[in-house]
Design a protein around this motif. Structure first.
Motif, PDB file in Angstrom:
ATOM      1  N   GLN A 266      -7.153   1.462  -3.387  1.00  0.00           N
ATOM      2  CA  GLN A 266      -6.645   1.744  -1.809  1.00  0.00           C
ATOM      3  C   GLN A 266      -7.800   2.397  -1.417  1.00  0.00           C
ATOM      4  O   GLN A 266      -7.860   2.169   0.042  1.00  0.00           O
TER       5      GLN A 266
ATOM      6  N   LEU B 238      -0.588  -4.542  -1.019  1.00  0.00           N
ATOM      7  CA  LEU B 238      -1.668  -3.832  -1.628  1.00  0.00           C
ATOM      8  C   LEU B 238      -2.791  -4.607  -2.190  1.00  0.00           C
ATOM      9  O   LEU B 238      -3.913  -4.194  -1.711  1.00  0.00           O
TER      10      LEU B 238
ATOM     11  N   THR C 265       1.055  -1.153  -0.054  1.00  0.00           N
ATOM     12  CA  THR C 265       0.087   0.091   0.082  1.00  0.00           C
ATOM     13  C   THR C 265       0.896   1.366   0.127  1.00  0.00           C
ATOM     14  O   THR C 265       2.184   1.117   0.677  1.00  0.00           O
TER      15      THR C 265
ATOM     16  N   ARG D 197     -10.120  -0.547  -0.234  1.00  0.00           N
ATOM     17  CA  ARG D 197      -9.591  -1.699   0.338  1.00  0.00           C
ATOM     18  C   ARG D 197     -10.074  -1.763   1.852  1.00  0.00           C
ATOM     19  O   ARG D 197      -9.760  -0.705   2.510  1.00  0.00           O
TER      20      ARG D 197
END
Length: 592
Positions: A339, A360, A284, A342
């Motif tokens: 992201q 990620l 990430t 997520r």
């Protein structure tokens, strides 16, 4: 525990969420306690071994429940799945198996490589048991044994001396590939080298020399990046840019992953040029934006600026350390979209670096599988684009995108240099990049034409044929009838293309200057037949055409004592050796 599961991406309406609840109740009944605090590691192990727990739950859902309880701090992490546990070695002499296990527990290679080497060295032990039963431990190996093992590998087929035979129905009995033979020798060489370095066995031979890959095998090994054809690749790009939830396989509860994750993974494969393992191990925050060399804050609207540069941070990979590469902003926006959507995930172990990191592409506390691109993304894109999953070069796999992107960057209108492409791909040396920087046939053809190989070695000159001289019989009596246009005059020598003075005429008896009245009359005749003759050039003549006056002076000096077709040399004719004469005019070439 429900909040933990929801935070990982499990939705209460999902069927798996309800199955976890059922398994948790069964575990509480087996443990005779409704409290999560009592769900210790030992209690969960007893539940795993209890016949009261259904086998399906024992295999799958209990593992997920254990992970959630461990995240709450009530128990340790769940045990490895059965398929991740190394099987006991079978058919191997006991001393040999003991040394192999000792090496496996000591080596610092990555778990995957260490496990592969373990299987290969165990195969060597089975070969010993069949062919050399008197040798039962590594200390008994000699150089002669090494030679026998190398020869046996060269003739070995798929399925010989193996412990697991699943999946060998189609490949069994086929010869080992050269790369497989080299891999087996690498594993054996590493095993004996380590055992000698650690002083477990005496040094009776040099593993590097005694177990080297034979030249005949090494010559057949080489990287073979299989570039995808431009037409197929364009269709896959279109499909990737227009992915839809209905394009991907589903299970009973819908898509296996959120569509934002699927879209980000798809575009990463199509635009980043990364290996599948590198894609699965991205962290990430790997996307950064810069404008004029300065970073752009994450909450700034400048991210959408047309000249903003999107940078991707790639973790430690197959051949080197972490690095940063520019990518298309389209990919950066797709990753940022994932992201934002997520769910919060626990840190997981990166086996390559040994760090606990935030992957990620993680969902439901699991990292994206390395095989997801090959098994789900590529088949879905091929189906949407209407192209087959294989072409003349083999199956379309994740690594072929890397080869295709590298080749296109190298053959672009403004191409990357080899060293720039090396940095973008993350290679340690330019030698590795050369295997990916394939020159396309179109680029090669264009370069060949631009080089002017034919024009450089052959010049075309105009030939005039006086038909009146031929029909009147004057040609038969020796009168000129064929004239080679040299630009500065005409040559009437029949075999002018063989004359060494054709580029620097010495004004022999066959030469007719254009400035004379005869030359003007010749050009004015109406019945002249015009033809073209190709004249091959020597190195000196080619230099005279390409380099100009200096090369022409050198040519004149070299020819000063060479006879002309009339018999006399330029020195005897009286033309100065440094006379300035014009070279042949290249007809239809626009050159002098």
């Amino acid at each position: 525990m429900a909040a933990t599961l929801q935070g990982w991406g499990y939705h209460p309406s999902n069927g798996a969420f309800g199955q976890f609840r059922t398994v948790l109740v069964q575990i509480m009944l087996i443990n005779r306690s409704p409290l999560l605090q009592d769900m210790t590691t030992d209690a969960l192990q007893r539940a795993r071994e209890s016949p009261a727990l259904p086998s399906g739950a024992r295999r799958g859902n209990l593992h997920g429940v254990h992970r959630a309880i461990a995240a709450l701090g009530h128990a340790g992490p769940p045990p490895k799945p059965i398929h991740a546990v190394m099987p006991d070695l079978e058919g191997v002499p006991e001393p040999w198996a003991a040394m192999v296990e000792r090496w496996h527990d000591t080596s610092t290679l990555t778990p995957k490589v260490r496990g592969g080497f373990r299987s290969i060295v165990a195969k060597a032990g089975r070969w010993l048991a069949a062919e050399h039963p008197e040798i039962v431990e590594p200390a008994q190996w000699t150089r002669e044994t090494c030679a026998a093992w190398v020869a046996a590998l060269d003739r070995m087929t798929v399925g010989e001396h193996v412990q697991r035979r699943a999946g060998l129905d189609k490949r069994g009995g086929k010869p080992l590939s050269p790369r497989t033979k080299a891999g087996y020798l690498t594993a054996t060489r590493t095993f004996f080298r380590d055992c000698q370095e650690w002083e477990w066995i005496p040094r009776r031979f040099d593993p590097v020399r005694a177990l080297a890959t034979p030249r005949s095998v090494a010559a057949l090994i080489g990287p073979n990046p299989r570039v995808i054809a431009d037409g197929i690749w364009a269709k896959l790009l279109w499909a990737g840019l227009n992915v839809d939830p209905k394009d991907f396989p589903t299970n009973t509860y819908g898509l296996c992953y959120p569509i934002e994750l699927i879209r980000a993974v798809t575009l990463t494969w199509l635009f980043s040029g990364l290996r599948s393992d590198e894609i699965a191990r991205l962290r990430t925050g790997c996307i950064r934006w810069q404008h004029d060399g300065f970073p752009i804050p994450g909450d700034s609207d400048e991210v959408l600026a047309r000249d903003a540069v999107c940078l991707l941070d790639v973790p430690t990979h197959k051949t080197g350390t972490s690095f940063t590469k520019p990518i298309d902003p389209l990919l950066g926006k797709a990753i940022e979209a994932w992201q934002d959507a997520r769910p919060q995930q626990p840190k997981m172990l990166d086996r390559k670096t040994g760090e606990q990191v935030d992957f990620l592409f993680a969902h439901r506390a699991k990292r994206l599988a390395n095989t997801y691109i090959n098994t789900a993304v590529i088949p879905s894109l091929c189906r949407k684009a209407g192209v087959p999953t294989a072409d003349v070069r083999g199956n379309i796999t994740s690594h072929r995108a890397r080869s295709t992107i590298a080749s296109q960057l190298y053959n672009a209108k403004e191409p990357m240099t080899l060293f720039e492409l090396q940095a973008w791909l993350g290679h340690r040396s330019p030698e590795a990049t050369q295997h990916y920087a394939k020159i396309t046939p179109n680029t090669l053809a264009r370069a060949y034409n631009d080089a002017g190989y034919f024009e450089r070695n052959v010049r075309t000159i105009e030939v005039l044929v006086d038909r009146d001289a031929v029909t009147s019989g004057a040609a038969a009596s020796g009168e000129p009838w064929q004239y080679y246009d040299l630009g500065h005059g005409f040559c009437t020598y029949t075999f002018s293309e063989q004359c060494p003075h054709r580029m620097a005429c010495a004004r022999c008896d066959f030469y007719t200057p254009k400035g004379s009245s005869k030359g003007q009359l010749l050009e004015a005749k109406d019945n002249l037949q015009r033809m073209l003759a190709s004249v091959p050039l020597s190195d000196e003549e080619r230099a005279a055409v390409d380099d100009g006056q200096a090369a022409l002076d050198q040519l004149l000096e070299r020819l000063v004592d060479i006879p002309t077709p009339a018999g006399a040399t330029p020195r005897e004719i009286g033309v100065p050796a440094t006379a300035t004469l014009l070279p042949i005019v290249a007809v239809n070439q626009g050159k002098g």
